[in-house]
Design an enzyme around this catalytic site. Sequence first.
Site, short mmCIF file in Angstrom:
data_model
loop_
_atom_site.label_atom_id
_atom_site.label_comp_id
_atom_site.label_asym_id
_atom_site.label_seq_id
_atom_site.Cartn_x
_atom_site.Cartn_y
_atom_site.Cartn_z
N GLY A 103 48.01 31.56 -27.79
CA GLY A 103 46.64 31.28 -27.39
C GLY A 103 46.51 29.85 -26.91
O GLY A 103 47.27 28.98 -27.33
N CYS B 207 49.22 25.61 -34.19
CA CYS B 207 48.45 25.25 -33.01
C CYS B 207 49.28 24.36 -32.10
O CYS B 207 49.96 23.45 -32.58
CB CYS B 207 47.17 24.52 -33.44
SG CYS B 207 46.10 24.06 -32.08
N LEU B 208 49.21 24.63 -30.79
CA LEU B 208 49.93 23.80 -29.84
C LEU B 208 49.41 22.36 -29.83
O LEU B 208 50.13 21.44 -29.46
CB LEU B 208 49.83 24.40 -28.43
CG LEU B 208 50.45 25.80 -28.29
CD1 LEU B 208 50.20 26.36 -26.89
CD2 LEU B 208 51.94 25.78 -28.60
N HIS C 93 40.39 31.40 -33.49
CA HIS C 93 41.05 30.09 -33.47
C HIS C 93 40.76 29.38 -32.14
O HIS C 93 40.39 28.20 -32.11
CB HIS C 93 42.56 30.29 -33.67
CG HIS C 93 43.39 29.05 -33.54
ND1 HIS C 93 44.05 28.50 -34.61
CD2 HIS C 93 43.69 28.27 -32.47
CE1 HIS C 93 44.73 27.43 -34.20
NE2 HIS C 93 44.52 27.27 -32.91
N GLU C 94 40.90 30.12 -31.03
CA GLU C 94 40.68 29.52 -29.71
C GLU C 94 39.21 29.22 -29.46
O GLU C 94 38.88 28.20 -28.85
CB GLU C 94 41.26 30.41 -28.61
CG GLU C 94 42.77 30.64 -28.70
CD GLU C 94 43.60 29.38 -28.84
OE1 GLU C 94 43.21 28.32 -28.30
OE2 GLU C 94 44.65 29.43 -29.50
N HIS D 32 38.31 25.98 -30.86
CA HIS D 32 38.65 24.86 -29.98
C HIS D 32 37.50 24.53 -29.03
O HIS D 32 37.21 23.36 -28.77
CB HIS D 32 39.90 25.16 -29.14
CG HIS D 32 41.18 24.91 -29.83
ND1 HIS D 32 41.57 23.66 -30.25
CD2 HIS D 32 42.20 25.74 -30.16
CE1 HIS D 32 42.76 23.72 -30.82
NE2 HIS D 32 43.16 24.98 -30.77
N GLN E 257 42.32 22.21 -24.59
CA GLN E 257 43.65 21.76 -25.01
C GLN E 257 44.47 21.23 -23.83
O GLN E 257 45.45 20.52 -24.03
CB GLN E 257 44.42 22.89 -25.68
CG GLN E 257 43.87 23.28 -27.04
CD GLN E 257 44.64 24.43 -27.62
OE1 GLN E 257 44.33 25.58 -27.36
NE2 GLN E 257 45.67 24.12 -28.39
#
Length: 173
Positions: free
Chosen positions: A46, A97-98, A139-140, A143, A51
């Site tokens: 994701g 997470c990235l 989660h996304e 963000h 991000q």
Amino acid sequence: MALLPIYTAPDPLLKTISKPVENVDAEIRTLVDNMFETMYDAPGIGLAAIQVGVQKRLLVVDVIGKGSEGEEPQPLALINPEITWVSDEDAIYEEGCLSVPDHYADVARPAEIEVSYLDVEGKQQTLRADGLLATCVQHEIDHLDGILFVDHLSALKRNMILRKLLKQKKMAS
């Protein structure tokens, strides 16, 4: 297509609230393509536009992933996503997470959700999700609201992770 730089915590941009996409056009579709390429390359399941430094309410997910054995990728782009329903039951997944590289923690979120969003053609869609897909979408969406998964942890755990990331950034520069 192009790989985009992924911002990492504690970058202040990650704490900003993203703005709605006004018009689903060629520029947005190109951003979606670049985000998928960046997500698969990372590799991740994701990625939210914020991000990669774009303050728009847009995210991409693929919980199957690129090249998973025996399964076709299932890329999904959600523009202006809005959670319209959540189950009373929670599910706990170990999240990473990235933007918070090499750190993982268990996070409890609603087990099932329903999301209203626009697709890449600008058409209104509804997604009912459970399991890993429900967790990933939540989660996304977090963000897009300036929330990182570490914000769901205790202050002690969160601060420990953020201090490590800050130290890594200082050592890298």
